[in-house]
Design an enzyme around this catalytic site. Structure first.
Site, PDB file in Angstrom:
ATOM      1  N   LYS A 210      -8.746  -4.982   5.474  1.00 31.52           N
ATOM      2  CA  LYS A 210      -8.099  -4.718   4.192  1.00 31.52           C
ATOM      3  C   LYS A 210      -6.855  -5.600   4.039  1.00 31.52           C
ATOM      4  CE  LYS A 210      -6.244  -0.735   1.669  1.00 31.52           C
ATOM      5  NZ  LYS A 210      -6.167   0.724   1.650  1.00 31.52           N
ATOM      6  N   GLU A 216      -5.725  -7.281  16.141  1.00 35.56           N
ATOM      7  CA  GLU A 216      -7.007  -7.324  16.858  1.00 35.56           C
ATOM      8  C   GLU A 216      -8.045  -8.125  16.067  1.00 35.56           C
ATOM      9  OE1 GLU A 216      -5.198  -4.666  16.254  1.00 35.56           O
ATOM     10  OE2 GLU A 216      -5.257  -3.205  17.885  1.00 35.56           O
ATOM     11  N   GLY A 271      -8.788   2.857   4.440  1.00 38.84           N
ATOM     12  CA  GLY A 271      -9.689   2.255   5.427  1.00 38.84           C
ATOM     13  C   GLY A 271     -10.796   3.205   5.868  1.00 38.84           C
ATOM     14  N   ARG A 272     -10.422   4.426   6.214  1.00 37.43           N
ATOM     15  CA  ARG A 272     -11.413   5.369   6.737  1.00 37.43           C
ATOM     16  C   ARG A 272     -12.321   5.937   5.657  1.00 37.43           C
ATOM     17  NH1 ARG A 272      -6.314   6.724   7.022  1.00 37.43           N
ATOM     18  NH2 ARG A 272      -5.451   8.605   6.084  1.00 37.43           N
ATOM     19  N   GLU A 357      -7.135  11.052  11.442  1.00 38.59           N
ATOM     20  CA  GLU A 357      -6.162  10.159  10.821  1.00 38.59           C
ATOM     21  C   GLU A 357      -5.708  10.741   9.473  1.00 38.59           C
ATOM     22  OE1 GLU A 357      -6.611   5.831  11.855  1.00 38.59           O
ATOM     23  OE2 GLU A 357      -6.795   5.701   9.692  1.00 38.59           O
ATOM     24  N   HIS A 389     -26.099  19.339  28.535  1.00 37.54           N
ATOM     25  CA  HIS A 389     -26.156  19.154  29.979  1.00 37.54           C
ATOM     26  C   HIS A 389     -24.809  18.697  30.522  1.00 37.54           C
ATOM     27  CE1 HIS A 389     -30.537  19.662  30.168  1.00 37.54           C
ATOM     28  NE2 HIS A 389     -30.446  19.240  28.915  1.00 37.54           N
ATOM     29  N   LYS A 510       0.666  -0.961  15.154  1.00 42.25           N
ATOM     30  CA  LYS A 510       0.529  -2.377  14.786  1.00 42.25           C
ATOM     31  C   LYS A 510       1.844  -3.118  15.034  1.00 42.25           C
ATOM     32  CE  LYS A 510      -3.146  -1.646  11.387  1.00 42.25           C
ATOM     33  NZ  LYS A 510      -3.739  -1.958  10.101  1.00 42.25           N
TER      34      LYS A 510
HETATM   35  C1  G6Q Z   1      -7.789   3.619   8.196  1.00 46.71           C
HETATM   36  C2  G6Q Z   1      -6.639   3.022   8.849  1.00 46.71           C
HETATM   37  C3  G6Q Z   1      -6.961   2.019   9.917  1.00 46.71           C
HETATM   38  C4  G6Q Z   1      -7.355   0.652   9.385  1.00 46.71           C
HETATM   39  C5  G6Q Z   1      -7.350  -0.339  10.526  1.00 46.71           C
HETATM   40  C6  G6Q Z   1      -7.764  -1.717  10.090  1.00 46.71           C
HETATM   41  O1  G6Q Z   1      -7.721   4.438   7.300  1.00 46.71           O
HETATM   42  O2  G6Q Z   1      -5.754   2.517   7.920  1.00 46.71           O
HETATM   43  O3  G6Q Z   1      -7.960   2.479  10.788  1.00 46.71           O
HETATM   44  O4  G6Q Z   1      -8.607   0.717   8.770  1.00 46.71           O
HETATM   45  O5  G6Q Z   1      -6.084  -0.364  11.098  1.00 46.71           O
HETATM   46  O6  G6Q Z   1      -6.937  -2.212   9.088  1.00 46.71           O
HETATM   47  P1  G6Q Z   1      -7.327  -3.495   8.282  1.00 46.71           P
HETATM   48  O7  G6Q Z   1      -8.583  -3.204   7.529  1.00 46.71           O
HETATM   49  O8  G6Q Z   1      -6.177  -3.793   7.369  1.00 46.71           O
HETATM   50  O9  G6Q Z   1      -7.550  -4.594   9.276  1.00 46.71           O
END
Ligand code: G6Q
Length: 548
Positions: A210, A216, A271-272, A357, A389, A510
């Site tokens: 996003k 990462e 994001g989620r 989250e 199990h 981050k």
């Molecule tokens: C989700 C969070 C988080 C995010 C990641 C990746 O709701 O905000 O999990 O999706 O940190 O972020 P970017 O899409 O900006 O790389």
């Protein structure tokens, strides 16, 4: 909506629930079922293909009445409407929360700051579909003229868990001639093992971020570019092998990806909550545009149900209310998600992020610390029957109260011998055993030696929800299931008066890592100003890493 809401525990409806809990907390599900032959019918709900039996919960009709009264008093209906109509309910980021717009039909109008967002949603979906068709048909070629056989999504968190979960869930519907990989961890192992055996000339990378600044993802994306160019040599190959999913066009082009090959989304998609946006491009490449649209239709069906159905029969709202009952009135700290479907292996991990989250907050929407009630639960789980199990022991006989959601299917995706009936026999047996247990008398009647009786007794009264799907897992059904949980999380977050749509804890991580990277890489001993423990650990790492 702007007026400060009372602290939930100060509400009469909350107090009534606490008093009610004291009355029924010792009641056993054995007695409740014996007293009410209509119980299973009474405590059930349905949406689309999903039937919910919530009768094996420590509730009675009064519990539900009081929980609904709490929801009404908390303004849940107004909250739902505020979300669906694009009000800026993500107050800390001053954003609308409109993942529901991602599945809105073309003719719906949803305004954000006076602008209808629906045409943009469909424009991106149409571009994704056209792109997917070209890649799937072989019309889109790699730099050397070969068709694309491998697709690797590079993203993390919300830009990874959704597509990775959904790809695995819908493998039965995917193009088996193509290989899909998901690289998220900055541990090089993730990249190395994912691309092992892939021919760069046949590989397409989707960089999904996003912000397009996540450490990462950007590092993995750079590594992917180097890996590609090590074979294909020419910089211009990036154009044919990289596309981006992002809201940040400037960073995308800085990375070297043509913005013609960028698929956008919007700040009102968290994001989620984003895998049904362009973040799901890898999934669309796997299952095709029709499959993807069918999944969106499943989401949509549940959205309409959540928005319009009275709370008494509103499945996601009921799931939320029953969960809140244990979380706040029984002190339960956790919820287990137990899908009896191998395809849903990653569903618990996906819900873990969605729920933890969103509702892992300890400050309310007005900025007041939350001290008198619990918010989001710890979510975990694995597909059945494997868990049986392993950790089910603790659910059956441990000291903790662990409400569980069992998710099962009336039809298998893979019909093979008696497998599905065996799977589902376990599914039904577990919720039965958890609810009713086995009394000491029943154990004795089996001739068990007295000393063993306590060990073999199951007290039961462990609450479960059963989500039984009428059919097999399909894209549409997956959409339904995800939307059910999105709205369950919303229901709880709204009553807790928290902002389910920010994630400052993630943002913190981050920033912190970025501070330490140069300290690990500096050729000379860096000045460290952390606490004593962190300083010593960094020094130790540097010494050993450098062979000192
Ligand atoms: C989700 C969070 C988080 C995010 C990641 C990746 O709701 O905000 O999990 O999706 O940190 O972020 P970017 O899409 O900006 O790389």
């Amino acid at each position: 909506m702007s007026q400060a809401r009372p602290v939930p525990t100060d509400l009469d409806e909350w107090k009534a629930l606490a008093a009610h809990q004291a009355r029924i907390r010792d009641a056993h599900l054995r007695e409740m079922f014996a007293a009410d032959p209509g119980r299973a019918d009474r405590f059930s709900a349905r949406v689309g293909d999903v039937f919910l039996d919530y009768s094996k919960n420590r509730i009675d009709a009064e519990t539900i009445r009081l929980l609904i009264a709490l929801a009404e008093r908390s303004g849940l209906r107004a909250g739902i409407e505020a979300m669906f109509t694009g009000e800026k309910i993500n107050v800390t980021e001053k954003r609308a929360v409109l993942h529901t717009a991602l599945r809105a039909p073309r003719d719906e109008r949803i305004l954000v700051d006076g602008k209808d967002v629906v045409p943009g949603v469909h424009e991106v979906l149409d571009r994704m579909a056209a792109f997917s068709d070209r890649v799937r048909s072989g019309a889109w070629k790699g730099a050397t003229g070969k068709r694309i056989r491998n697709v690797v999504n590079v993203g993390i968190g919300g830009s990874d868990l959704g597509p990775a979960m959904a790809y695995e869930a819908l493998q039965a519907f995917s193009d088996r001639s193509m290989r899909f990989g998901f690289v998220s961890n900055v541990d090089a192992t993730d990249f190395v093992e994912t691309v092992r055996g892939m021919d760069p000339a046949e590989t397409l990378f989707i960089v999904a971020s996003k912000t397009f600044t996540t450490l990462e993802t950007m590092n993995n994306a750079r590594t992917a570019r180097e890996w590609l160019l090590a074979t294909l040599k020419d910089e211009s190959a990036v154009r044919d092998h990289f596309v981006a999913v992002s809201t940040n066009a400037a960073e995308v082009s800085k990375f070297g990806i043509d913005t013609d090959n960028m698929f956008g989304f919007w700040d009102w998609v968290g994001g989620r909550y984003s895998y049904d946006s362009s973040v799901g491009l890898s999934l669309m490449l796997a299952i095709g545009p029709d499959g993807f649209r069918d999944m969106l239709a499943g989401f949509r069906l549940v959205d309409e149900h959540f928005r319009t159905t009275p709370l008494e029969s509103n499945l996601p709202a009921l799931l939320g209310l029953v969960g809140l009952w244990y979380d706040d009135f029984f002190g339960a700290e956790t919820v287990a998600i137990l899908p009896y479907s191998q395809y849903l292996a990653r569903f618990p991990a996906y819900l873990q992020q969605l729920d933890m989250e969103s509702d892992g907050k300890s400050v309310d929407r007005e900025g007041r610390p939350i001290t008198t009630y619990q918010t989001g639960p710890i979510v975990w789980g694995q597909p059945g029957t494997n868990g049986q199990h392993a950790y089910y022991q603790l659910i059956h006989q441990g000291t903790k109260l662990i409400p569980c959601d069992f998710i099962g299917f009336c039809k298998p995706n893979n019909e093979l011998g008696i497998h599905h009936d065996l799977l589902m026999a376990n599914f039904f047996a577990q919720t039965e055993a958890l609810a009713f247990g086995k009394t000491a008398e029943e154990v004795r009647a089996e001739g068990v030696a007295e000393a063993q009786v306590p060990h073999r007794t199951f007290r039961g009264n462990h609450p479960t929800n059963t989500l039984l799907v009428d059919r097999e897992l399909t894209p549409n059904v997956l959409g339904q299931l995800v939307a059910i949980y999105e709205h369950k999380v919303f229901t709880q977050g709204w009553i807790w008066n928290i902002n389910s749509f920010d994630q400052w804890g993630v943002e913190l991580g981050k920033v912190l890592a970025n501070r330490i990277v140069p300290q690990l890489q500096s050729p000379t001993e860096p000045a460290l100003e952390h606490d004593g423990s962190t300083n010593a650990l960094i020094r130790r790492y540097r010494r050993i890493r450098r062979g000192g």
